[in-house]
Design an enzyme around this catalytic site. Structure first.
Site, short mmCIF file in Angstrom:
data_model
loop_
_atom_site.label_atom_id
_atom_site.label_comp_id
_atom_site.label_asym_id
_atom_site.label_seq_id
_atom_site.Cartn_x
_atom_site.Cartn_y
_atom_site.Cartn_z
N ASP A 102 0.91 -1.16 -0.13
CA ASP A 102 0.03 -0.14 -0.06
C ASP A 102 0.91 1.18 -0.09
OD1 ASP A 102 -1.48 2.11 0.54
OD2 ASP A 102 -2.85 1.01 1.91
N LYS A 123 -6.52 9.89 -1.57
CA LYS A 123 -5.54 10.75 -0.93
C LYS A 123 -4.73 11.69 -1.91
CE LYS A 123 -7.60 8.41 2.35
NZ LYS A 123 -6.92 7.28 3.10
C1 LIG Z 1 -7.55 6.01 3.23
C2 LIG Z 1 -6.56 4.49 3.09
C3 LIG Z 1 -6.85 3.60 2.65
C4 LIG Z 1 -8.39 3.56 2.10
O1 LIG Z 1 -8.84 4.10 0.96
P1 LIG Z 1 -10.46 4.70 0.64
O2 LIG Z 1 -10.15 5.48 -0.56
O3 LIG Z 1 -10.59 5.30 1.68
O4 LIG Z 1 -11.11 3.34 0.53
C5 LIG Z 1 -6.18 2.45 2.43
N1 LIG Z 1 -4.98 2.54 2.83
C6 LIG Z 1 -4.30 3.97 3.54
C7 LIG Z 1 -3.02 3.91 3.71
C8 LIG Z 1 -5.20 4.85 3.49
O5 LIG Z 1 -4.71 5.98 4.23
#
Ligand SMILES: *Cc1c(COP(=O)(O)O)cnc(C)c1O
Length: 337
Positions: free
Chosen positions: A158, A183
């Site tokens: 991630d 994000k």
């Molecule tokens: C926000 C976030 C997610 C989830 O993403 P969404 O777009 O809210 O479903 C996954 N991993 C990290 C590190 C995040 O900050």
């Protein structure tokens, strides 16, 4: 790449890929139906794929991309994951384990390379998130990916916090990269989207299946906005990271701050204020310029006390997670101080 790719070509072509809202297509062409493919996603996917160095697939949210990757695992799968991973990821893994969809989940401190590699014995997938949300722990992706592993072990990362500007996990040995494009990639807090990127044909085909039949596809407007955000990813992060570095240094010297967590790059700073939960909530209530809200990665600076949420008990009660935006450093410091 972020600026030149993902644009229609030829004389008279629009400079930007249009927002295509058709659910279906005239028979006889390559595209048949809007759940399978869409010209609205492909421009975004072309750019993210180039930035991460693989082939990208857009999803309706970060969690949709994460669920698609984890959903490709057999029920016999053993998954190694950071105990400090994003709450949504940990909750999904725990729930799928309880439902019998994942045989075993081994939570590790992924900043501890030796322990992580040891936990991979007999595992199917090692999930990494680096830096983690919200503790900003960094995993040594190349060392973990290069360690001698059981046959067929996949490495997924991630990369939401680092973005491809600071870290390209596929170059470091990962098989799959995911993002919450909600994000930094989108960057304006005006959409939810996710993306998964891979060089591996098996993973790619599996993720196409997951998206087509799981149905977690992004909307055309979201894909358009996310690509528009991507165009400025580099300059946004350059500015935000410079400001975050300076804010982290100032916070370290502030008498009301006990701990500052900053990996040395990027726009995320987590810090613990003296006085625990109550003092941290006072900060969230007192800021005027900084937005007190969840989420992160927007042009506006936002702040949040993470441990107020269920599932965040692991996070120190006085920890404030700050996503540094593009405001002037003097204005931000005046508000924060
Ligand atoms: C926000 C976030 C997610 C989830 O993403 P969404 O777009 O809210 O479903 C996954 N991993 C990290 C590190 C995040 O900050």
């Amino acid at each position: 790449m972020a600026i030149s790719l993902g644009r229609p070509h030829g004389p008279g072509a629009p400079v930007n890929a249009p927002i295509g809202t058709s659910s279906t297509y005239r028979a006889g062409g390559d595209i048949v139906y809007g759940r399978e493919d869409s010209p609205s996603w492909s421009a975004f996917e072309e750019v993210v794929g180039a930035l991460e160095g693989g082939r990208a697939l857009a999803f309706s949210s970060g969690m949709a991309a994460i669920a698609a990757v984890l959903g490709r695992l057999p029920a016999s799968a053993v998954v190694v994951a950071p105990g400090g991973a994003y709450t949504g990821t940990r909750t999904l893994l725990t729930e799928w384990h309880e439902l019998g969809r994942v045989a075993e989940v081994r939570l590790v401190d992924a900043a501890d390379t030796e322990a992580t590699v040891a936990a991979c014995e007999g595992a199917t997938l090692v999930w990494l998130e680096s830096p983690t949300n919200p503790m900003l722990a960094v995993a040594d992706i190349p060392a973990i990916a290069a360690a001698p592993h059981p046959l067929g072990l996949s490495v997924a990362v991630d990369n939401t916090f680092a973005t491809p500007i600071y870290q390209r996990p596929l170059d470091l040995g990962a098989d799959v990269v995911v993002h919450s494009a909600t994000k930094f990639l989108g960057g304006h807090s005006d959409l939810l989207m996710g993306v998964a990127v891979t060089r591996d044909d098996g993973w790619y085909d599996g993720l196409v299946q997951a998206r087509t039949y799981g149905g977690a596809i992004p909307g055309a407007l979201e894909a358009f906005l996310a690509l528009r955000g991507l165009r400025t990813l580099d300059v946004r992060l350059e500015r935000a990271s410079e400001t975050a570095t300076e804010l982290a240094a100032r916070l370290l010297l502030h008498p009301a701050v006990e701990v500052v967590r900053y990996p040395g790059f990027g726009a995320m700073v987590s810090f613990d204020v003296a006085g625990g939960a109550e003092a941290a909530e006072r900060v969230c209530g007192a800021v005027r310029l900084i937005v007190s809200a969840t989420s992160l990665g927007g042009v506006e600076t936002s702040i949040e006390r993470r441990s107020k949420y269920a599932g965040e008990e692991r996070t120190p009660p006085g920890l404030l997670r700050m996503s540094v935006g593009l405001e002037h450093i003097d204005d931000l410091w005046a508000d924060l101080d």
